[in-house]
Structure formats: C-alpha cells, structure tokens
Design a protein around this motif. Structure first.
Motif, PDB file in Angstrom:
ATOM      1  N   GLY A 102      -0.790  -3.539  10.700  1.00 47.03           N
ATOM      2  CA  GLY A 102      -2.100  -4.155  10.846  1.00 47.03           C
ATOM      3  C   GLY A 102      -3.281  -3.258  10.526  1.00 47.03           C
ATOM      4  O   GLY A 102      -4.423  -3.619  10.798  1.00 47.03           O
ATOM      5  N   ARG A 103      -3.012  -2.101   9.954  1.00 48.63           N
ATOM      6  CA  ARG A 103      -4.086  -1.181   9.568  1.00 48.63           C
ATOM      7  C   ARG A 103      -4.016  -0.924   8.069  1.00 48.63           C
ATOM      8  O   ARG A 103      -2.943  -0.862   7.482  1.00 48.63           O
ATOM      9  CB  ARG A 103      -3.964   0.141  10.315  1.00 48.63           C
ATOM     10  N   ALA A 104      -5.189  -0.740   7.472  1.00 46.11           N
ATOM     11  CA  ALA A 104      -5.264  -0.394   6.055  1.00 46.11           C
ATOM     12  C   ALA A 104      -5.501   1.100   5.939  1.00 46.11           C
ATOM     13  O   ALA A 104      -6.174   1.702   6.778  1.00 46.11           O
ATOM     14  CB  ALA A 104      -6.426  -1.143   5.393  1.00 46.11           C
ATOM     15  N   TRP A 105      -4.928   1.703   4.901  1.00 47.84           N
ATOM     16  CA  TRP A 105      -5.171   3.127   4.677  1.00 47.84           C
ATOM     17  C   TRP A 105      -5.495   3.366   3.204  1.00 47.84           C
ATOM     18  O   TRP A 105      -5.093   2.610   2.333  1.00 47.84           O
ATOM     19  CB  TRP A 105      -3.999   3.996   5.133  1.00 47.84           C
ATOM     20  N   SER A 106      -6.268   4.402   2.997  1.00 48.28           N
ATOM     21  CA  SER A 106      -6.654   4.816   1.660  1.00 48.28           C
ATOM     22  C   SER A 106      -6.696   6.341   1.648  1.00 48.28           C
ATOM     23  O   SER A 106      -7.155   6.951   2.616  1.00 48.28           O
ATOM     24  CB  SER A 106      -8.036   4.249   1.319  1.00 48.28           C
ATOM     25  N   ALA A 107      -6.195   6.929   0.584  1.00 48.78           N
ATOM     26  CA  ALA A 107      -6.150   8.394   0.501  1.00 48.78           C
ATOM     27  C   ALA A 107      -6.567   8.859  -0.881  1.00 48.78           C
ATOM     28  O   ALA A 107      -6.327   8.177  -1.876  1.00 48.78           O
ATOM     29  CB  ALA A 107      -4.738   8.899   0.801  1.00 48.78           C
ATOM     30  N   THR A 108      -7.185  10.029  -0.914  1.00 48.19           N
ATOM     31  CA  THR A 108      -7.433  10.717  -2.173  1.00 48.19           C
ATOM     32  C   THR A 108      -6.780  12.084  -2.083  1.00 48.19           C
ATOM     33  O   THR A 108      -6.789  12.728  -1.032  1.00 48.19           O
ATOM     34  CB  THR A 108      -8.938  10.893  -2.465  1.00 48.19           C
ATOM     35  N   ILE A 109      -6.190  12.495  -3.203  1.00 44.26           N
ATOM     36  CA  ILE A 109      -5.573  13.817  -3.298  1.00 44.26           C
ATOM     37  C   ILE A 109      -6.139  14.478  -4.545  1.00 44.26           C
ATOM     38  O   ILE A 109      -6.027  13.926  -5.642  1.00 44.26           O
ATOM     39  CB  ILE A 109      -4.041  13.728  -3.399  1.00 44.26           C
TER      40      ILE A 109
END
Length: 136
Positions: A102-109
């Motif tokens: 139920g959670r959204a995640w976004s990442a930058t590397i």
C-alpha cells in the motif's frame, strides 16, 4: 548478516572510488544498496532523523534488474520483495519506481557515484532514505 559483516560491507560501500561505480550502474547489473541515513515524516510534525533501525528498515537491500525485483532481508531472516514497475535513465541518474504493502516508492541512483535517494509514501507517512549502491 551479522553486525560485523554489515559494518565491513557498509565501510566498503562508502570507501569505494566513484570511478569504479560509474562503469557498472546501468540498470542491468545486480546491485546491493546500503542505508546510511533516514527521515521519518508525518503531517503536522517534524521529520525524525535516524538510522535504518529508527524506521524499521533493513540496513541492506538488493536490486535485481533481470527479475525486476527489489529484495530486502531483515536481521531476523524475514524477506520482502517489491516489483520494480518502472526504470528510466536520465541526467546521470537511474530512476526506479514500485509499490509494496500500500505504499509507493521512488528511487534515484547516481550512475557515476552510486548515491541513493529513496522516498516511500503511504497514507499519512513518508520516509526518505539516503544511501549508496554498488554492483554485486
């Protein structure tokens, strides 16, 4: 992974030369990422700064681009997976997105540095994680 092994791997990640990372963060190789600093935020209050344990996050997690999965293993052995639903390269960044529980995640590397910024958003809570990634 015991605490000593975690510390050794963490120090290795922090001490890696940036040039060694630049050649391999391409969205194809298996990555191991380490959490360095976290922020736990709720509406109407200040964000709480801490380590991974402060937000019950794992110290290390793995990004498997062949399988399109992010995987964590907690100290007690509990394993969680999350599908990587979107991957994009741009501006020297590898950008990833997904959802879990139920959670959204976004990442930058950073493709040249391995620097990780991960944001997780759910109902009335957000987490920001700073860390580093390197090829396995």
């Amino acid at each position: 992974m015991n605490k000593l092994a975690s510390m050794v791997l963490g120090l290795a990640l922090i001490g890696m030369p940036h040039a060694a990372l630049a050649q391999e963060i391409d969205g194809k190789s298996l990555l191991v990422c380490s959490t360095v600093e976290t922020f736990d935020c709720e509406p109407g209050s200040r964000c709480i700064r801490g380590l991974a344990e402060a937000i019950d996050a794992p110290q290390f997690f793995f990004l498997d681009f062949d399988k399109g999965m992010a995987r964590t293993v907690r100290a007690g052995g509990e394993e969680r997976t999350s599908e990587i639903t979107a991957t994009k390269e741009g501006g020297g960044q590898l950008i990833l997105q997904g959802t879990q529980a139920g959670r959204a995640w976004s990442a930058t590397i950073g493709q040249n540095s391995g620097a990780l910024v991960l944001a997780v958003a759910g109902e009335d809570v957000a987490f920001v994680v700073f860390g580093a990634c390197t090829p396995m």
